[in-house]
Design an enzyme around this catalytic site. Structure first.
Site, short mmCIF file in Angstrom:
data_model
loop_
_atom_site.label_atom_id
_atom_site.label_comp_id
_atom_site.label_asym_id
_atom_site.label_seq_id
_atom_site.Cartn_x
_atom_site.Cartn_y
_atom_site.Cartn_z
N ARG A 20 0.89 -1.40 -0.05
CA ARG A 20 -0.07 0.02 -0.02
C ARG A 20 1.01 1.24 0.02
O ARG A 20 0.67 2.20 -0.78
CB ARG A 20 -0.84 -0.14 1.23
CG ARG A 20 -1.68 1.07 1.42
CD ARG A 20 -2.59 1.00 2.73
NE ARG A 20 -3.26 2.35 3.07
CZ ARG A 20 -2.91 3.06 3.80
NH1 ARG A 20 -1.81 3.04 4.43
NH2 ARG A 20 -3.61 4.09 4.39
N VAL A 23 2.64 1.75 -3.42
CA VAL A 23 1.57 2.11 -4.54
C VAL A 23 1.50 3.91 -4.35
O VAL A 23 1.45 4.62 -5.00
CB VAL A 23 0.47 1.48 -4.53
CG1 VAL A 23 -0.61 1.91 -5.31
CG2 VAL A 23 0.51 -0.09 -5.01
N GLY A 101 12.05 -12.43 1.90
CA GLY A 101 13.42 -12.79 2.65
C GLY A 101 14.63 -13.18 1.86
O GLY A 101 14.44 -12.58 0.79
N ASP A 127 11.55 -15.14 9.67
CA ASP A 127 12.77 -15.90 10.30
C ASP A 127 13.59 -14.80 11.01
O ASP A 127 14.58 -14.83 11.84
CB ASP A 127 13.73 -16.58 9.31
CG ASP A 127 12.78 -17.84 8.60
OD1 ASP A 127 11.73 -18.20 9.27
OD2 ASP A 127 13.01 -18.06 7.47
N LYS A 213 7.24 -29.48 40.78
CA LYS A 213 7.04 -28.58 39.40
C LYS A 213 6.51 -29.77 38.41
O LYS A 213 7.53 -30.47 38.03
CB LYS A 213 8.30 -27.83 39.18
CG LYS A 213 8.11 -27.24 37.78
CD LYS A 213 9.18 -26.17 37.47
CE LYS A 213 9.58 -25.55 36.09
NZ LYS A 213 7.90 -24.88 35.75
N GLN A 251 2.18 -19.26 12.02
CA GLN A 251 3.07 -18.25 12.48
C GLN A 251 3.23 -17.32 11.31
O GLN A 251 3.84 -16.23 11.55
CB GLN A 251 4.78 -18.90 12.93
CG GLN A 251 4.25 -19.80 14.05
CD GLN A 251 5.64 -20.58 14.18
OE1 GLN A 251 6.30 -20.43 15.15
NE2 GLN A 251 5.49 -21.84 13.44
N ARG A 252 3.20 -17.78 10.01
CA ARG A 252 3.45 -16.85 9.00
C ARG A 252 2.11 -16.03 8.51
O ARG A 252 2.34 -14.99 7.67
CB ARG A 252 3.95 -17.52 7.82
CG ARG A 252 4.85 -16.81 7.08
CD ARG A 252 5.85 -17.71 5.92
NE ARG A 252 5.22 -18.04 4.86
CZ ARG A 252 5.52 -19.20 4.24
NH1 ARG A 252 6.68 -20.03 4.50
NH2 ARG A 252 5.06 -19.65 3.09
O1 F6P Z 1 11.20 -18.57 5.46
C1 F6P Z 1 9.94 -18.53 5.94
C2 F6P Z 1 9.49 -19.73 6.31
O2 F6P Z 1 8.32 -19.67 7.16
C3 F6P Z 1 10.36 -20.53 7.37
O3 F6P Z 1 10.32 -20.33 8.75
C4 F6P Z 1 9.84 -21.71 7.07
O4 F6P Z 1 10.95 -23.04 7.27
C5 F6P Z 1 9.61 -21.97 5.71
O5 F6P Z 1 9.47 -20.74 5.37
C6 F6P Z 1 8.50 -23.00 5.30
O6 F6P Z 1 8.64 -22.91 4.00
P1 F6P Z 1 7.06 -23.42 3.14
O7 F6P Z 1 6.04 -22.38 3.16
O8 F6P Z 1 7.62 -23.45 1.75
O9 F6P Z 1 7.12 -24.71 3.45
#
Ligand code: F6P
Length: 318
Positions: A20, A23, A101, A127, A213, A251-252
């Site tokens: 965004r 652009v 990346g 990463d 624990k 996580q992504r």
């Molecule tokens: O580089 C980002 C990442 O999410 C890494 O943390 C992970 O090892 C890799 O990509 C996973 O790749 P793909 O989405 O191709 O399985």
């Protein structure tokens, strides 16, 4: 003078915010933007889409990338690179912005250094492993997403008095694992940057166990070990029951945090300004709390991170 920019993206939180900014900064300077669909594959196949100010409305809060993305095997070949160059010439693209990346930035360096295409990169990866860069786009959201999952796992670990081994992403870098472990109050973390001794971890678990624990969370960075192997070994050595969780691609994704939206806005805008000012073969990045230009050749070198101080703190606090 650069008048028409192409933009390529990888996927992680904050990239749409950067797009965004690219652009809207470009159009404010009378430059046009072409979005390249599916990363370098789209550049090879000529899959492009004009992006005006309206095309990027309502995306600042979206995870992933509206341009779609792909890992391109073809761009690794000379033939693929030549086809990409043809697309750049055919569409009269004066310069490229590449948001991604290490893989994406390596491609950007090839285009700039080998073929003379004006290119500016924006480091974006969960990463957080781009050399000389303090904070890559997407890393803060990934830490928060993983932390949210971890807090939920802790509810069960505490209630059922169990040992959990949780595997996080990060490729060969322990950044995500270290931050999540420390912020999540975990008992231990296994990192690619450090040796680990399973016997020692088990002795600590047993000593803790003897004092009452009973719940334990060990974070494992995917670049060092598999959660299943660590959990099996802990059960074997201690006789205690374990459970695993592999957090994976959650996580992504996710809604970008304020930090990633702000970083996306600043880096996207700075990338356009750098390209229009004639800079190339560099990335715009957050370093020492400032937006700086870093040569791509430097940025794609392996990053060396030291986690001993944070690890020591984790052991004191756990
Ligand atoms: O580089 C980002 C990442 O999410 C890494 O943390 C992970 O090892 C890799 O990509 C996973 O790749 P793909 O989405 O191709 O399985």
């Amino acid at each position: 003078m650069v008048k028409r920019l192409g933009v390529i993206t990888r996927d992680c939180a904050g990239i749409n915010a950067a797009l965004r900014a690219v652009v809207r900064t470009a159009t404010s300077k009378q430059a046009e933007v072409l979005g390249i669909i599916r990363g370098y594959d789209g550049l090879i196949d000529g899959e492009l889409r004009p992006l005006d100010r309206r095309a990027v409305s309502g995306i600042i809060n979206l995870g992933g990338t509206i341009l779609k993305s792909a890992r391109s095997e073809r761009f690794l070949t000379e033939e693929g690179q030549r086809q990409a160059l043809l697309t750049i010439e055919r569409h009269k693209i004066d310069g490229l912005i590449v948001i991604g990346g290490n893989g994406s930035l390596t491609g950007a360096h090839v285009l700039a250094a080998k073929y003379g295409v004006p290119v500016i990169g924006v480091p974006a990866t969960i990463d957080n492993d781009v050399n000389q860069v303090d904070q890559c786009l997407g890393a803060d959201t990934a830490v928060n997403v993983a932390l949210d999952a971890l807090d939920k796992i802790r509810d069960t670990a505490t209630s059922l008095e169990r040992i959990f081994v949780v595997e996080v992403m990060g490729r060969d870098c322990g950044y995500l694992a270290m931050k999540v472990a420390l912020a999540g109050g975990c008992e231990d973390v296994i990192l690619p940057e450090q040796d680990f001794d399973l016997n020692e971890i088990c002795q600590e678990i047993q000593a803790g166990n003897a004092q009452g624990k009973v719940s334990w969370i060990v974070i494992v960075a995917e670049g060092k070990a598999r959660a299943q192997d660590v959990a099996t070994a802990i059960t074997l050595l201690t006789g205690l029951e374990t459970r695993i969780a592999v957090l994976g691609h959650i996580q992504r994704g996710g809604r970008p945090t304020a930090i990633d939206r702000l970083l996306g806005a600043k880096l996207g805008s700075a990338a356009v300004e750098a390209l229009l000012a004639g800079e190339t073969d560099k990335c715009v990045a957050l370093k020492d709390e400032q937006i700086k230009l870093i040569p791509l050749e430097t940025a794609i070198k392996p990053k060396k991170l030291i986690f001993e101080p944070e690890y020591r703190l984790l052991k004191i606090l756990s």
